[in-house]
Design an enzyme around this catalytic site. Structure first.
Site, PDB file in Angstrom:
ATOM      1  N   TYR A 216       0.773  -1.242   0.000  1.00  0.00           N
ATOM      2  CA  TYR A 216       0.000   0.000   0.000  1.00  0.00           C
ATOM      3  C   TYR A 216       0.806   1.296   0.000  1.00  0.00           C
ATOM      4  CZ  TYR A 216      -3.610  -3.343   1.218  1.00  0.00           C
ATOM      5  OH  TYR A 216      -4.465  -4.418   1.222  1.00  0.00           O
ATOM      6  N   ARG A 255      -8.935 -14.223  -4.669  1.00  0.00           N
ATOM      7  CA  ARG A 255      -7.528 -14.227  -5.055  1.00  0.00           C
ATOM      8  C   ARG A 255      -6.759 -15.195  -4.177  1.00  0.00           C
ATOM      9  NH1 ARG A 255      -5.778  -9.550  -3.288  1.00  0.00           N
ATOM     10  NH2 ARG A 255      -4.055 -10.582  -2.215  1.00  0.00           N
ATOM     11  N   ASP A 257      -2.804 -16.403  -3.083  1.00  0.00           N
ATOM     12  CA  ASP A 257      -1.389 -16.045  -3.103  1.00  0.00           C
ATOM     13  C   ASP A 257      -0.531 -17.300  -2.999  1.00  0.00           C
ATOM     14  OD1 ASP A 257      -2.197 -13.393  -3.159  1.00  0.00           O
ATOM     15  OD2 ASP A 257      -2.144 -13.203  -0.974  1.00  0.00           O
ATOM     16  N   ASN A 272      -7.975 -14.991  -0.439  1.00  0.00           N
ATOM     17  CA  ASN A 272      -8.664 -13.735  -0.155  1.00  0.00           C
ATOM     18  C   ASN A 272     -10.027 -13.773  -0.831  1.00  0.00           C
ATOM     19  OD1 ASN A 272      -9.532 -11.002  -0.190  1.00  0.00           O
ATOM     20  ND2 ASN A 272      -7.422 -10.291  -0.068  1.00  0.00           N
ATOM     21  N   GLY A 276      -9.144  -6.591  -2.848  1.00  0.00           N
ATOM     22  CA  GLY A 276      -9.170  -5.142  -2.977  1.00  0.00           C
ATOM     23  C   GLY A 276      -9.605  -4.711  -4.369  1.00  0.00           C
TER      24      GLY A 276
END
Length: 310
Positions: A216, A255, A257, A272, A276
């Site tokens: 971020y 998602r 990872d 996830n 986002g």
């Protein structure tokens, strides 16, 4: 009849700021597409008001606790309001890193070794617990909260004298934590939209791993999509991601990872269920690679909810 859509954002989790950014981007997109959409911050408004205000659908943009853990999904089902993303059970499991890893392992998928610690186990004497539990631990390791997103509360530990503080930090965010083997490798993420596995993204960061700062704050973090994997490896990665997704019972979009080690082996990291949706987010980047614009992506996620609820 035109459906009234509530974009659920904000909330009380540590990921509130990110959720607001995702929610606002989704809201603007829906309005651009002519959808009757309105923001609904679950921190400031009781969720039961959704029914009173005659909302037909909830578009969940809540990240972290209260959004991804099955609790909001349970309330929406009680209110009989269709919502985007995975259901109660899949959301709850996916938000629990240890349970997710146990299910993946039982399905024959590769996960990194870890030690699971509950806060009650070490309240009496942390020092004695550490001596008993970690005397054979190989460093470096990752200490992470079991129920938290966006890499919040995660510490990379290189030696025994750093471990105690890392554990205390992780316990600030969850009553259960994981101490996990750390491997330096190439990180990938695979986005899923309905039944479609989108192109993988390779994540390049100058940090030791893809942590909160890399996600971020750092402009130096790069995302390669296509990921530069050869065709065979890309197909293998997609196959792993699909099996991981189906094992947890997820639907909608999400998602996964994954990291590739120096021996060319893929290891599952996390899942996830509410990715986002900001200008730095990975699902929109992956979708755009195959010609799906941000507005199209937002509509596709919404339409899957409308179709499944009709």
């Amino acid at each position: 009849m035109k459906k009234k859509v509530a974009v659920l954002l904000g909330g009380n989790s540590e990921e509130r700021k990110i959720s607001i950014a995702s929610g606002r981007a989704i809201l603007k997109s829906l309005i651009r597409s002519g959808i009757n959409a309105h923001p609904f911050d679950t921190r400031d408004f009781p969720i039961m008001h959704l029914k009173r205000q005659k909302f037909d659908i909830a578009y969940i943009a809540l990240h972290g606790k209260g959004g991804e853990d099955g609790s909001i999904q349970g309330i929406l089902e009680y209110l009989n309001i269709p919502y985007t993303g995975s259901g109660i059970m899949a959301s709850s499991i996916a938000f629990d890193k240890k349970k997710t890893k146990l299910l993946w392992k039982s399905a024959g998928l590769s996960v990194l070794p870890d030690i699971y610690i509950q806060k009650e186990d070490i309240l009496k004497n942390l020092d004695i617990f550490l001596i008993r539990k970690f005397y054979k631990l190989e460093y470096p390791i990752l200490v992470k909260p079991n129920n938290q997103g966006s890499s919040i509360g995660i510490t990379l530990v290189h030696s025994k004298d750093q471990l105690k503080n890392a554990i205390k930090i992780a316990f600030n965010y969850s009553n259960n934590i994981l101490v996990e083997k750390f491997i330096k490798g190439t990180e990938y993420t695979v986005s899923i939209l309905g039944e479609k596995i989108l192109p993988s993204i390779q994540i390049l960061t100058k940090n030791n791993f893809y942590d909160y700062t890399a996600k971020y704050k750092l402009s130096s973090t790069k995302y390669l999509c296509p990921s530069e994997l050869d065709l065979k490896q890309e197909e293998k990665l997609k196959k792993i991601a699909k099996k991981a997704w189906n094992t947890i019972g997820c639907n909608g979009c999400g998602r996964i990872d994954i990291i590739l080690d120096s021996n060319n082996k893929f290891w599952l990291l996390e899942i996830n269920t509410i990715p986002g949706m900001t200008n730095r987010s990975l699902l929109p980047i992956s979708a755009n690679t195959i010609g799906i614009s941000f507005d199209e992506l937002v509509l596709k996620i919404l339409n899957k909810t409308i179709i499944s609820s009709s």
